[in-house]
Enzyme design. Sequence first.
Site, PDB file in Angstrom:
ATOM      1  N   LYS A 154      68.193 102.733  29.042  1.00 42.65           N
ATOM      2  CA  LYS A 154      67.027 102.664  29.931  1.00 42.65           C
ATOM      3  C   LYS A 154      67.544 102.094  31.251  1.00 42.65           C
ATOM      4  O   LYS A 154      67.417 100.900  31.542  1.00 42.65           O
ATOM      5  CB  LYS A 154      65.920 101.804  29.316  1.00 42.65           C
ATOM      6  CG  LYS A 154      64.593 101.965  30.045  1.00 42.65           C
ATOM      7  CD  LYS A 154      63.448 101.392  29.236  1.00 42.65           C
ATOM      8  CE  LYS A 154      62.179 101.255  30.060  1.00 42.65           C
ATOM      9  NZ  LYS A 154      61.577 102.512  30.477  1.00 42.65           N
TER      10      LYS A 154
HETATM   11  N1  PMP Z   1      61.340 108.335  28.145  1.00 41.85           N
HETATM   12  C1  PMP Z   1      61.357 107.733  29.342  1.00 41.85           C
HETATM   13  C2  PMP Z   1      62.075 108.376  30.470  1.00 41.85           C
HETATM   14  C3  PMP Z   1      60.691 106.497  29.528  1.00 41.85           C
HETATM   15  O1  PMP Z   1      60.707 105.901  30.720  1.00 41.85           O
HETATM   16  C4  PMP Z   1      60.010 105.918  28.443  1.00 41.85           C
HETATM   17  C5  PMP Z   1      59.294 104.621  28.627  1.00 41.85           C
HETATM   18  N2  PMP Z   1      60.145 103.548  28.401  1.00 41.85           N
HETATM   19  C6  PMP Z   1      60.023 106.578  27.209  1.00 41.85           C
HETATM   20  C7  PMP Z   1      60.704 107.784  27.081  1.00 41.85           C
HETATM   21  C8  PMP Z   1      59.354 105.968  26.020  1.00 41.85           C
HETATM   22  O2  PMP Z   1      60.090 104.870  25.619  1.00 41.85           O
HETATM   23  P1  PMP Z   1      59.394 103.662  24.832  1.00 41.85           P
HETATM   24  O3  PMP Z   1      58.630 104.267  23.732  1.00 41.85           O
HETATM   25  O4  PMP Z   1      60.534 102.842  24.364  1.00 41.85           O
HETATM   26  O5  PMP Z   1      58.514 102.969  25.817  1.00 41.85           O
END
Ligand code: PMP
Length: 288
Positions: A154
Amino acid sequence: MTFTIDSPATLIWRDGVFIPEEQSRISILTHGLHYSTSVFEGIRAYQGEVFELERHCQRLIDSAASLGFSIQYSVQELCFACRSLLEQLDLSNAYIRPVAWCGEESLGISQAGVSSHVAIAAWEFEPSLPTDGLALGVSTWRRPPPSAYPTDAKAAGMYAISVLSHREAIAKGFDDALLLDHQEFVADASVANVFMVKNGTLHTPKPIGFLNGITRKVTLSLASELGLDTREAYITLNDLLTADEVFLTGTAYEICPVKSVGGTSFPARDITDKLRQAYRQATLVHLN
Ligand code: PMP
């Protein structure tokens, strides 16, 4: 987007101490600002309890490692910092944004000798998502192959694509963007993962080239608990457009129905609604 993550944060946890937000400025010479040596998290608290906190803090540490820098706090220390900030701010339903970055000692492309930092902000957050679902437009931008970037991190650098895609979708009258990968398979949305239901089976793209979201993993577990058939597969845009149901998952979106992709509608909602209910329950399980 139908909700915003505008931060009215007033107090910041930064490198181990609480400081007022207006004192939390960083230098123009920050490595993370110039070269995207920066990673972050998006976390939710429900009625005072933080959902999947350890997993998010572990991901922050792993994301930094993928970009070649280390965070000087353990998962437990980061969890404690997040919880302490919520307590200090007296927040109950909140969004928590930890961010880690490389500092200002050098603007050399090498990170050698450059310090790493962590800050955490939090604010009240109760988004109202449209009950009839989101209209997605297919982005002209693509997710890169994992050989081009640590796409499982991330990392701030990946978000340039999300920003461009989202802006393009809004300009074309959609709520958000659906992104394909470099091979034209369905990848994800700007800040969420994507699922489809076809003939009673739940399908989601193999997490290659995009973030394997924590909500995505929770959703797959909930689906198994509900006895649903689940499949991680390469999904073409045509597969998606002929689905019975489509939905997005993410910390901010939770499980959010998609009403259309590029004008093709998905009127069914049965399995999406079951999973939404199960997810809601999971976020509040500590109250039982
Ligand atoms: N893909 C992207 C590009 C994101 O920014 C997010 C949000 N964090 C997600 C998927 C979903 O991730 P999560 O379920 O961990 O929030």
